[in-house]
Write an enzyme that holds these catalytic residues in place. Structure first.
Site, mmCIF file in Angstrom:
data_model
loop_
_atom_site.group_PDB
_atom_site.id
_atom_site.type_symbol
_atom_site.label_atom_id
_atom_site.label_comp_id
_atom_site.label_asym_id
_atom_site.label_seq_id
_atom_site.Cartn_x
_atom_site.Cartn_y
_atom_site.Cartn_z
ATOM 1 N N THR A 122 0.834 -1.212 0.000
ATOM 2 C CA THR A 122 0.000 0.000 0.000
ATOM 3 C C THR A 122 0.861 1.252 0.000
ATOM 4 N N GLY A 161 3.056 -3.197 8.180
ATOM 5 C CA GLY A 161 2.925 -3.519 9.606
ATOM 6 C C GLY A 161 4.171 -4.201 10.126
ATOM 7 N N GLU A 397 -6.432 -6.137 3.518
ATOM 8 C CA GLU A 397 -6.488 -7.355 2.695
ATOM 9 C C GLU A 397 -7.591 -7.280 1.655
HETATM 10 C C1 LIG Z 1 -1.920 -18.756 10.302
HETATM 11 C C2 LIG Z 1 -3.322 -18.395 10.648
HETATM 12 C C3 LIG Z 1 -3.409 -16.907 10.781
HETATM 13 C C4 LIG Z 1 -4.817 -16.499 10.994
HETATM 14 C C5 LIG Z 1 -4.849 -15.024 10.927
HETATM 15 C C6 LIG Z 1 -6.078 -14.588 10.238
HETATM 16 C C7 LIG Z 1 -6.289 -13.401 10.034
HETATM 17 C C8 LIG Z 1 -5.322 -12.376 10.450
HETATM 18 C C9 LIG Z 1 -5.649 -11.091 9.893
HETATM 19 C C10 LIG Z 1 -4.768 -10.210 9.490
HETATM 20 C C11 LIG Z 1 -3.365 -10.351 9.558
HETATM 21 C C12 LIG Z 1 -2.690 -9.184 10.193
HETATM 22 C C13 LIG Z 1 -2.632 -7.976 9.657
HETATM 23 C C14 LIG Z 1 -3.251 -7.651 8.337
HETATM 24 C C15 LIG Z 1 -2.409 -6.624 7.610
HETATM 25 C C16 LIG Z 1 -3.066 -6.217 6.326
HETATM 26 C C17 LIG Z 1 -2.064 -6.231 5.207
HETATM 27 C C18 LIG Z 1 -2.630 -5.616 3.962
HETATM 28 O O1 LIG Z 1 -3.669 -5.015 3.922
HETATM 29 S S1 LIG Z 1 -1.648 -5.908 2.602
HETATM 30 C C19 LIG Z 1 -2.413 -4.988 1.313
HETATM 31 C C20 LIG Z 1 -3.745 -5.570 0.894
HETATM 32 N N1 LIG Z 1 -4.171 -4.936 -0.304
HETATM 33 C C21 LIG Z 1 -5.098 -5.441 -1.119
HETATM 34 O O2 LIG Z 1 -5.747 -6.435 -0.842
HETATM 35 C C22 LIG Z 1 -5.281 -4.719 -2.437
HETATM 36 C C23 LIG Z 1 -6.673 -4.922 -2.985
HETATM 37 N N2 LIG Z 1 -6.671 -4.707 -4.433
HETATM 38 C C24 LIG Z 1 -6.530 -5.779 -5.289
HETATM 39 O O3 LIG Z 1 -6.411 -6.932 -4.913
HETATM 40 C C25 LIG Z 1 -6.603 -5.477 -6.768
HETATM 41 O O4 LIG Z 1 -6.242 -4.129 -7.015
HETATM 42 C C26 LIG Z 1 -8.038 -5.713 -7.329
HETATM 43 C C27 LIG Z 1 -9.061 -4.898 -6.573
HETATM 44 C C28 LIG Z 1 -8.344 -7.174 -7.263
HETATM 45 C C29 LIG Z 1 -8.084 -5.243 -8.775
HETATM 46 O O5 LIG Z 1 -6.954 -5.788 -9.383
HETATM 47 P P1 LIG Z 1 -6.689 -5.449 -10.916
HETATM 48 O O6 LIG Z 1 -7.050 -4.037 -11.181
HETATM 49 O O7 LIG Z 1 -5.354 -5.922 -11.273
HETATM 50 O O8 LIG Z 1 -7.717 -6.433 -11.598
HETATM 51 P P2 LIG Z 1 -9.072 -6.076 -12.301
HETATM 52 O O9 LIG Z 1 -8.786 -5.180 -13.479
HETATM 53 O O10 LIG Z 1 -10.099 -5.650 -11.311
HETATM 54 O O11 LIG Z 1 -9.460 -7.544 -12.829
HETATM 55 C C30 LIG Z 1 -8.634 -8.104 -13.852
HETATM 56 C C31 LIG Z 1 -8.777 -9.598 -13.761
HETATM 57 O O12 LIG Z 1 -7.922 -10.074 -12.713
HETATM 58 C C32 LIG Z 1 -8.658 -10.919 -11.867
HETATM 59 N N3 LIG Z 1 -8.054 -10.877 -10.540
HETATM 60 C C33 LIG Z 1 -7.910 -9.790 -9.736
HETATM 61 N N4 LIG Z 1 -7.292 -10.153 -8.600
HETATM 62 C C34 LIG Z 1 -7.056 -11.479 -8.685
HETATM 63 C C35 LIG Z 1 -6.441 -12.435 -7.808
HETATM 64 N N5 LIG Z 1 -5.970 -12.089 -6.587
HETATM 65 N N6 LIG Z 1 -6.347 -13.718 -8.233
HETATM 66 C C36 LIG Z 1 -6.848 -14.061 -9.448
HETATM 67 N N7 LIG Z 1 -7.445 -13.230 -10.338
HETATM 68 C C37 LIG Z 1 -7.535 -11.938 -9.931
HETATM 69 C C38 LIG Z 1 -10.039 -10.365 -11.895
HETATM 70 O O13 LIG Z 1 -10.982 -11.317 -11.442
HETATM 71 C C39 LIG Z 1 -10.182 -10.061 -13.382
HETATM 72 O O14 LIG Z 1 -10.435 -11.253 -14.046
HETATM 73 P P3 LIG Z 1 -11.388 -11.214 -15.366
HETATM 74 O O15 LIG Z 1 -12.722 -10.751 -14.872
HETATM 75 O O16 LIG Z 1 -11.378 -12.629 -15.851
HETATM 76 O O17 LIG Z 1 -10.760 -10.224 -16.309
HETATM 77 C C1 LIG Z 2 -4.846 -1.953 10.414
HETATM 78 C C2 LIG Z 2 -4.336 -1.917 9.008
HETATM 79 C C3 LIG Z 2 -3.168 -2.605 8.695
HETATM 80 C C4 LIG Z 2 -2.654 -2.564 7.388
HETATM 81 N N1 LIG Z 2 -1.473 -3.212 7.119
HETATM 82 C C5 LIG Z 2 -0.957 -3.141 5.870
HETATM 83 C C6 LIG Z 2 0.300 -3.758 5.584
HETATM 84 O O1 LIG Z 2 0.924 -4.364 6.446
HETATM 85 N N2 LIG Z 2 0.789 -3.672 4.316
HETATM 86 C C7 LIG Z 2 0.101 -3.023 3.321
HETATM 87 O O2 LIG Z 2 0.582 -2.998 2.189
HETATM 88 N N3 LIG Z 2 -1.108 -2.423 3.564
HETATM 89 C C8 LIG Z 2 -1.638 -2.460 4.817
HETATM 90 N N4 LIG Z 2 -2.837 -1.849 5.084
HETATM 91 C C9 LIG Z 2 -3.474 -1.033 4.041
HETATM 92 C C10 LIG Z 2 -4.727 -1.699 3.493
HETATM 93 O O3 LIG Z 2 -4.381 -2.819 2.721
HETATM 94 C C11 LIG Z 2 -5.512 -0.667 2.669
HETATM 95 O O4 LIG Z 2 -5.967 0.334 3.541
HETATM 96 C C12 LIG Z 2 -6.703 -1.339 1.997
HETATM 97 O O5 LIG Z 2 -6.242 -2.141 0.919
HETATM 98 C C13 LIG Z 2 -7.732 -0.333 1.475
HETATM 99 O O6 LIG Z 2 -7.157 0.512 0.526
HETATM 100 P P1 LIG Z 2 -7.267 2.114 0.725
HETATM 101 O O7 LIG Z 2 -6.840 2.426 2.079
HETATM 102 O O8 LIG Z 2 -6.592 2.729 -0.443
HETATM 103 O O9 LIG Z 2 -8.834 2.420 0.634
HETATM 104 P P2 LIG Z 2 -9.623 2.989 -0.630
HETATM 105 O O10 LIG Z 2 -9.608 1.995 -1.731
HETATM 106 O O11 LIG Z 2 -9.182 4.373 -0.895
HETATM 107 O O12 LIG Z 2 -11.108 2.964 -0.010
HETATM 108 C C14 LIG Z 2 -11.828 4.144 0.273
HETATM 109 C C15 LIG Z 2 -13.259 3.950 -0.225
HETATM 110 O O13 LIG Z 2 -13.217 3.882 -1.652
HETATM 111 C C16 LIG Z 2 -14.041 2.816 -2.093
HETATM 112 N N5 LIG Z 2 -13.540 2.257 -3.346
HETATM 113 C C17 LIG Z 2 -12.257 2.118 -3.732
HETATM 114 N N6 LIG Z 2 -12.184 1.536 -4.935
HETATM 115 C C18 LIG Z 2 -13.459 1.291 -5.338
HETATM 116 C C19 LIG Z 2 -14.058 0.697 -6.490
HETATM 117 N N7 LIG Z 2 -13.318 0.215 -7.499
HETATM 118 N N8 LIG Z 2 -15.405 0.592 -6.535
HETATM 119 C C20 LIG Z 2 -16.160 1.045 -5.514
HETATM 120 N N9 LIG Z 2 -15.661 1.634 -4.396
HETATM 121 C C21 LIG Z 2 -14.332 1.746 -4.318
HETATM 122 C C22 LIG Z 2 -13.920 1.775 -0.997
HETATM 123 O O14 LIG Z 2 -15.046 0.886 -1.030
HETATM 124 C C23 LIG Z 2 -13.912 2.656 0.260
HETATM 125 O O15 LIG Z 2 -15.255 2.896 0.650
HETATM 126 C C24 LIG Z 2 -3.364 -1.849 6.385
HETATM 127 C C25 LIG Z 2 -4.545 -1.176 6.694
HETATM 128 C C26 LIG Z 2 -5.040 -1.218 7.995
HETATM 129 C C27 LIG Z 2 -6.313 -0.482 8.314
#
Ligand SMILES: CCCCC/C=C\C/C=C\C/C=C\CCCCC(=O)SCCNC(=O)CCNC(=O)[C@H](O)C(C)(C)COP(=O)(O)OP(=O)(O)OC[C@H]1O[C@@H](n2cnc3c(N)ncnc32)[C@H](O)[C@@H]1OP(=O)(O)O
Ligand SMILES: Cc1cc2nc3c(=O)[nH]c(=O)nc-3n(C[C@H](O)[C@H](O)[C@H](O)COP(=O)(O)OP(=O)(O)OC[C@H]3O[C@@H](n4cnc5c(N)ncnc54)[C@H](O)[C@@H]3O)c2cc1C
Length: 633
Positions: A122, A161, A397
């Protein structure tokens, strides 16, 4: 033991241990979980929870005990840290899995045993839209290095994180070659020797305080070419780029953690139900019949209506979590062999269920807290802390709305395939019936058919109807001359609703399938009751959908409520036993209200007396501030 809770545990109609075994995935897994809990944590003389050395001790112990299975790591960590998070959560659930799945063998052997890291994807300007990430990685063939750079303020890595201020191995997502592709880099910066790096903490958050979320700005920092994780994509020494089989393979870690979060939502909800239901069994308040003793609040129908559907949901999500992880392991195994055919379905399922379960559990935690009255608002209940730690799961996530829309994308593609005459398989196979119009609602009798299989069918028809309505909305927008993207955006409310209904159907189906596998008659009976309660409660919440789908008549609506009330009464005698089966240890639950022995009031008084504010009869602030002021008055 509190007499109320003792009475609640008499006359059990089912074998609690057998139900615990089902939740763990077998008696051996229960025994292993308890061994980790009792022997490796609680009875370990080095167990030093809550001290500054806790974290290093835990890491060394995990290595000493050879615990590497993710689920066993989670068992160990959750016993060690209770319901809270700890700074290394991200290392175990994102950094390590990324190395396991994205490193080539040489990189794996070089890095995995040695380092602790974080996951920096991110940026300040983009968390959701990965194709919008701005950090660049430019290959320099002359030095065989990548030059990592944050070109704008919005490209500063934000949120990683467990950011370790001294040593910073982290997984980077950057745009090395083109806007559509990005890859993963491991960057080992030893601060402060490495120039070009600006690092810090993003500041106080809503909670998640055990995790230090940081920021990282890179100014033309060089890392070796070999630091690009090269299992799926490579940059050769001459700078040529070998593309991965699919650009989405880079997203693999997010799919893994989303799959884990489904079961985690069930665990967290089961913790809250344990606290709220045990407390509701010992709390007496008001009166039902004038002049009689104050009843247990668990005997109020409204209290049952708050808690028992959540209890059923906790079981549903625990079973959905088992299904999700099994499906993830099966399909990721195929992907490892180069078969990517089910990757889209895995993505759609994990994205939708992650959103569906975390949204529901997030709301459910608050219902549990409020059902405990004022004591629920006390930190002694553990419920405020559980909420604060869990609620970001609706955002991280994959922000939930965005995840639901990803599932919708798969549903629309599937619907179009059915319209084109294709035969679907897997989780969306029910859409085949839409095309052949066999989705016509069955002859709805005047009585509500309570057969669980029938209820699953009704949820299937509801989901299919909402998928079709969403598709029709897109078609109508297009017919009005809107471009494809605008037609999609103008239908996103319907699309999220369709995905939500699809996930609801999937969860109920998994619950029913799990109940069908249960052989013990007593356990089968109580689980069948909970599955019915889960289905009927959902039907009560979404009556309009079922009416619109033609599978429920207006005349039947009152029987939904009547049936719900009957099921609440049916669950009542087993409620405490059903939370006992979750087998949450008092030390892990860390809740005065959720104690196994039910001795809430004595424990609450002790908890309050231990507050730092009660260390002295009169707080030092009186002598320091008030007394001098009084002297001047
Ligand atoms: C061991 C036990 C442990 C238990 C613990 C359990 C839980 C603990 C919880 C938490 C852990 C602790 C802390 C958490 C920290 C959090 C860390 C983070 O947040 S890391 C950052 C996370 N960020 C994201 O998740 C980003 C979200 N965004 C995306 O994934 C992508 O941008 C997208 C929204 C999916 C869009 O991607 P993109 O623009 O490239 O794709 P599209 O144009 O929308 O679609 C194109 C095509 O691709 C397919 N697709 C998209 N993603 C995937 C995928 N992951 N896999 C496969 N295919 C994918 C999509 O379906 C489209 O397909 P098609 O329709 O056929 O064209
Ligand atoms: C506690 C915590 C821990 C985290 N740890 C990590 C980490 O370790 N590593 C890391 O990389 N990231 C981490 N993150 C970041 C996290 O992955 C992002 O905050 C998350 O992916 C959401 O993205 P954003 O913040 O850009 O929200 P945004 O996408 O800007 O969301 C804002 C609003 O926009 C809307 N929106 C965005 N896109 C669309 C769309 N296409 N259609 C409709 N609505 C839309 C959403 O629904 C939401 O209501 C952490 C976040 C938190 C809160």
């Amino acid at each position: 033991m509190n007499p109320d809770i003792l009475r609640e545990r008499q006359n059990a109609t089912f074998d609690i241990e057998k139900l615990t075994n089902i939740l763990d995935g077998g008696a051996e897994r229960t025994n292993r979980r308890r061994e980790i809990r009792e022997v490796l944590v609680l009875n370990d003389p080095d167990f030093d929870y809550g001290t500054p050395t806790s974290l290093p001790t835990m890491i060394l112990k995990l290595r000493e005990y050879g615990i590497s299975d993710p689920v066993e790591i989670n068992w160990y960590k959750s016993m060690y840290w209770g319901t809270g998070r700890e700074a290394l959560g991200l290392h175990y659930v994102m950094f390590l899995p990324t190395l396991y799945t994205q490193c080539d063998s040489e990189q794996f052997n070089k890095w995995v045993p040695l380092i602790i890291g974080t996951y920096a994807q991110t940026e300040m300007g983009h968390g959701t839209h990965l194709r919008g990430l701005e950090t660049t990685a430019t290959f320099d063939p002359a030095t065989q290095e990548f030059v990592m750079h944050s070109p704008t303020v919005t490209s500063i890595k934000w949120w990683p994180g467990g950011r370790n201020p001294l040593f910073l191995p982290l997984i980077f997502l950057s745009i090395p070659l083109s806007a559509s592709l990005f890859d993963l880099f491991l960057s080992g910066f030893a601060l402060p020797t490495c120039s070009g790096i600006v690092i810090g903490d993003i500041g106080p958050k809503f909670g998640f305080d055990a995790v230090d979320n940081g920021y990282l700005k890179l100014e033309h920092v060089r890392i070796p070419r070999e630091n690009m994780l090269m299992k799926y994509a490579q940059v050769k020494p001459d700078g040529s780029y070998v593309k991965p089989l699919s650009s989405k393979l880079t997203y693999g870690t997010m799919v893994f953690i989303r799959s884990l979060i489904v079961g985690n939502a069930g665990i967290v909800l089961s913790q809250c139900c344990t606290i709220a239901i045990r407390y509701s069994a010992v709390r007496h308040q008001s009166e039902i019949r004038a002049g009689e003793a104050e009843p247990q609040i668990l005997d109020y129908q409204t209290q049952q209506h708050k808690l028992f559907p959540l209890l059923a949901t906790a079981y549903a999500f625990l079973f959905a979590g088992q299904y999700m992880i099994d499906t993830y392991n099966r399909i990721s195994g195929d992907i490892n062999q180069g078969d990517l055919s089910e990757m889209p379905e895995l993505h759609a399922l994990s994205a939708g269920l992650k959103a569906f379960t975390t949204w529901t559990a997030n709301t459910g935690i608050e219902v549990c807290r409020m059902s405990c009255g004022g004591h629920g608002y006390s930190r002694s209940s553990a419920l405020p802390d559980i909420y604060v730690e869990f609620t970001p799961s609706c955002t991280y996530e994959g922000e939930n709305t965005v995840m639901m829309l990803q599932t919708a994308r798969f549903l629309m593609k599937s619907y179009r395939q059915v319209q084109a005459g294709q035969q679907l398989s897997g989780a969306v196979s029910y859409l085949n019936k839409v095309h052949h119009r066999v989705m016509a609602p069955q002859a709805v009798s005047s009585q509500l058919d309570l057969n669980l299989n029938t209820l699953v069918d009704l949820y299937e028809i509801r989901a299919a109807m909402l998928v079709e309505l969403a598709a029709q909305s897109i078609q109508q927008e297009s017919a009005r001359g809107k471009c494809q993207e605008d037609s999609w955006n103008n239908s996103t409310i319907d699309l999220v609703r369709a995905s939500d209904a699809h996930c609801h159907y999937m969860v109920l189906k998994m619950f029913r399938d799990k109940v069908d596998q249960i052989e013990d008659p007593g356990v089968h009976s109580v689980m069948s009751t909970l599955a019915h309660l889960y289905a009927i409660h959902g039907m009560g919440n979404f009556t309009g959908d079922f009416l619109q789908a033609g599978v429920l008549t207006g005349a039947q609506v009152p029987s939904v409520s009547k049936c719900l009330k009957g099921l609440l009464a049916e669950v009542r005698p087993s409620a405490v036993l059903l939370v006992d089966a979750f087998d949450h240890h008092d030390k892990m639950l860390n809740s005065v209200l959720g104690r196994h022995d039910g001795n809430v009031y004595e424990a609450m008084f002790e908890w309050a007396r231990s507050s730092p504010l009660n260390r002295t009869e009169v707080h030092e602030s009186f002598h320091k501030h008030l007394k001098p002021l009084q002297a001047k008055l």
